[in-house]
Structure formats: C-alpha cells, structure tokens
Motif scaffolding. Sequence first.
Motif, PDB file in Angstrom:
ATOM      1  N   GLN A 109     -65.474  -8.603 -39.580  1.00  0.00           N
ATOM      2  CA  GLN A 109     -65.608  -7.176 -39.303  1.00  0.00           C
ATOM      3  C   GLN A 109     -65.954  -6.921 -37.834  1.00  0.00           C
ATOM      4  O   GLN A 109     -65.423  -6.000 -37.220  1.00  0.00           O
ATOM      5  CB  GLN A 109     -66.695  -6.550 -40.211  1.00  0.00           C
ATOM      6  N   THR A 110     -66.841  -7.728 -37.279  1.00  0.00           N
ATOM      7  CA  THR A 110     -67.193  -7.567 -35.869  1.00  0.00           C
ATOM      8  C   THR A 110     -66.000  -7.871 -34.982  1.00  0.00           C
ATOM      9  O   THR A 110     -65.756  -7.179 -33.988  1.00  0.00           O
ATOM     10  CB  THR A 110     -68.390  -8.470 -35.504  1.00  0.00           C
ATOM     11  N   THR A 111     -65.233  -8.888 -35.340  1.00  0.00           N
ATOM     12  CA  THR A 111     -64.036  -9.230 -34.574  1.00  0.00           C
ATOM     13  C   THR A 111     -63.050  -8.066 -34.589  1.00  0.00           C
ATOM     14  O   THR A 111     -62.478  -7.701 -33.563  1.00  0.00           O
ATOM     15  CB  THR A 111     -63.372 -10.503 -35.135  1.00  0.00           C
ATOM     16  N   GLU A 112     -62.860  -7.456 -35.746  1.00  0.00           N
ATOM     17  CA  GLU A 112     -61.957  -6.298 -35.851  1.00  0.00           C
ATOM     18  C   GLU A 112     -62.479  -5.132 -35.020  1.00  0.00           C
ATOM     19  O   GLU A 112     -61.721  -4.452 -34.347  1.00  0.00           O
ATOM     20  CB  GLU A 112     -61.814  -5.883 -37.313  1.00  0.00           C
ATOM     21  N   ALA A 113     -63.791  -4.909 -35.039  1.00  0.00           N
ATOM     22  CA  ALA A 113     -64.382  -3.837 -34.235  1.00  0.00           C
ATOM     23  C   ALA A 113     -64.177  -4.107 -32.741  1.00  0.00           C
ATOM     24  O   ALA A 113     -63.864  -3.192 -31.970  1.00  0.00           O
ATOM     25  CB  ALA A 113     -65.866  -3.681 -34.554  1.00  0.00           C
ATOM     26  N   LEU A 114     -64.338  -5.367 -32.321  1.00  0.00           N
ATOM     27  CA  LEU A 114     -64.069  -5.737 -30.924  1.00  0.00           C
ATOM     28  C   LEU A 114     -62.616  -5.452 -30.563  1.00  0.00           C
ATOM     29  O   LEU A 114     -62.321  -4.979 -29.456  1.00  0.00           O
ATOM     30  CB  LEU A 114     -64.369  -7.226 -30.694  1.00  0.00           C
ATOM     31  N   GLY A 138     -55.497  -1.245 -38.287  1.00  0.00           N
ATOM     32  CA  GLY A 138     -56.256  -2.452 -38.566  1.00  0.00           C
ATOM     33  C   GLY A 138     -56.298  -2.737 -40.049  1.00  0.00           C
ATOM     34  O   GLY A 138     -55.948  -1.887 -40.865  1.00  0.00           O
ATOM     35  N   ASP A 139     -56.738  -3.944 -40.403  1.00  0.00           N
ATOM     36  CA  ASP A 139     -56.774  -4.323 -41.817  1.00  0.00           C
ATOM     37  C   ASP A 139     -58.141  -4.168 -42.459  1.00  0.00           C
ATOM     38  O   ASP A 139     -58.263  -4.355 -43.644  1.00  0.00           O
ATOM     39  CB  ASP A 139     -56.365  -5.766 -42.078  1.00  0.00           C
ATOM     40  N   SER A 140     -59.171  -3.879 -41.703  1.00  0.00           N
ATOM     41  CA  SER A 140     -60.510  -3.763 -42.269  1.00  0.00           C
ATOM     42  C   SER A 140     -60.824  -2.304 -42.586  1.00  0.00           C
ATOM     43  O   SER A 140     -61.107  -1.507 -41.688  1.00  0.00           O
ATOM     44  CB  SER A 140     -61.563  -4.312 -41.299  1.00  0.00           C
ATOM     45  N   ALA A 141     -60.780  -1.957 -43.872  1.00  0.00           N
ATOM     46  CA  ALA A 141     -61.077  -0.583 -44.290  1.00  0.00           C
ATOM     47  C   ALA A 141     -62.478  -0.179 -43.853  1.00  0.00           C
ATOM     48  O   ALA A 141     -62.711   0.970 -43.467  1.00  0.00           O
ATOM     49  CB  ALA A 141     -60.916  -0.443 -45.795  1.00  0.00           C
ATOM     50  N   GLN A 142     -63.415  -1.121 -43.892  1.00  0.00           N
ATOM     51  CA  GLN A 142     -64.799  -0.841 -43.502  1.00  0.00           C
ATOM     52  C   GLN A 142     -64.871  -0.385 -42.042  1.00  0.00           C
ATOM     53  O   GLN A 142     -65.552   0.586 -41.716  1.00  0.00           O
ATOM     54  CB  GLN A 142     -65.646  -2.090 -43.706  1.00  0.00           C
ATOM     55  N   ILE A 143     -64.158  -1.051 -41.161  1.00  0.00           N
ATOM     56  CA  ILE A 143     -64.179  -0.702 -39.737  1.00  0.00           C
ATOM     57  C   ILE A 143     -63.431   0.603 -39.499  1.00  0.00           C
ATOM     58  O   ILE A 143     -63.898   1.470 -38.757  1.00  0.00           O
ATOM     59  CB  ILE A 143     -63.577  -1.838 -38.882  1.00  0.00           C
ATOM     60  N   VAL A 144     -62.280   0.769 -40.128  1.00  0.00           N
ATOM     61  CA  VAL A 144     -61.506   1.999 -39.963  1.00  0.00           C
ATOM     62  C   VAL A 144     -62.327   3.207 -40.419  1.00  0.00           C
ATOM     63  O   VAL A 144     -62.373   4.229 -39.743  1.00  0.00           O
ATOM     64  CB  VAL A 144     -60.162   1.909 -40.719  1.00  0.00           C
ATOM     65  N   ILE A 179     -72.946   8.035 -34.668  1.00  0.00           N
ATOM     66  CA  ILE A 179     -73.132   6.645 -34.268  1.00  0.00           C
ATOM     67  C   ILE A 179     -73.296   5.769 -35.515  1.00  0.00           C
ATOM     68  O   ILE A 179     -74.008   6.143 -36.432  1.00  0.00           O
ATOM     69  CB  ILE A 179     -74.376   6.501 -33.370  1.00  0.00           C
ATOM     70  N   VAL A 180     -72.654   4.623 -35.503  1.00  0.00           N
ATOM     71  CA  VAL A 180     -72.804   3.655 -36.579  1.00  0.00           C
ATOM     72  C   VAL A 180     -73.700   2.539 -36.069  1.00  0.00           C
ATOM     73  O   VAL A 180     -73.384   1.890 -35.075  1.00  0.00           O
ATOM     74  CB  VAL A 180     -71.434   3.079 -37.020  1.00  0.00           C
ATOM     75  N   PHE A 181     -74.849   2.331 -36.708  1.00  0.00           N
ATOM     76  CA  PHE A 181     -75.814   1.324 -36.252  1.00  0.00           C
ATOM     77  C   PHE A 181     -75.646   0.016 -37.016  1.00  0.00           C
ATOM     78  O   PHE A 181     -76.496  -0.377 -37.807  1.00  0.00           O
ATOM     79  CB  PHE A 181     -77.237   1.852 -36.420  1.00  0.00           C
ATOM     80  N   SER A 182     -74.551  -0.645 -36.800  1.00  0.00           N
ATOM     81  CA  SER A 182     -74.345  -1.969 -37.405  1.00  0.00           C
ATOM     82  C   SER A 182     -73.751  -2.858 -36.336  1.00  0.00           C
ATOM     83  O   SER A 182     -73.397  -2.410 -35.260  1.00  0.00           O
ATOM     84  CB  SER A 182     -73.429  -1.868 -38.624  1.00  0.00           C
ATOM     85  N   ASP A 183     -73.686  -4.167 -36.649  1.00  0.00           N
ATOM     86  CA  ASP A 183     -73.136  -5.061 -35.626  1.00  0.00           C
ATOM     87  C   ASP A 183     -71.685  -4.739 -35.393  1.00  0.00           C
ATOM     88  O   ASP A 183     -71.151  -4.896 -34.368  1.00  0.00           O
ATOM     89  CB  ASP A 183     -73.311  -6.518 -36.006  1.00  0.00           C
TER      90      ASP A 183
END
Length: 76
Positions: free
Chosen positions: A32-37, A58-64, A72-76
């Motif tokens: 997930q962090t890689t996708e966010a990067l 992208g493929d990560s529904a969580q990140i999208v 603001i999203v306070f996660s890594d």
Amino acid sequence: MVWFGVGFVARDYLECILGMWSIPFVGTFTPQTTEALEFREALISAPQKGFSSIIVEGDSAQIVQALAQDGIVFSD
C-alpha cells in the motif's frame, strides 16, 4: 537495503503513448505504501513533464479511496 522502482506510462485520450519513465527507491515498504509513493510521484512528475491534466489509475482500492477523501489521511 532493498531497491525497487515505480513506473509510469502517459497516454492521450486515444491511448497513444506520450511517454514512459521510472523512479528508483531504496527501502522496505508495504504494497500500500509503495502504491501511495507511485501516486505521489506521478502527481509530482506529471507537471514537470508538461502534462496539465492527468488521470491516475491503480490497483489498491484502499489507496484510491484514501486519495479520493477530503482532508488529511494519517497513515503510512
């Protein structure tokens, strides 16, 4: 030390390739962090490459979903 990279393909509305590039990173990150990067680098790089309007996929529904939220999203 782990090396990895994120890559991008820019296409126009006819799906013709306008450019491709990749950016290397060092570190150990969750998928997930890689996708966010990857999203972050695409948003930073696009204007530098001359693109004024972009759509990211992208493929990560969580990140999208996190990026679609206001605030603001306070996660890594």
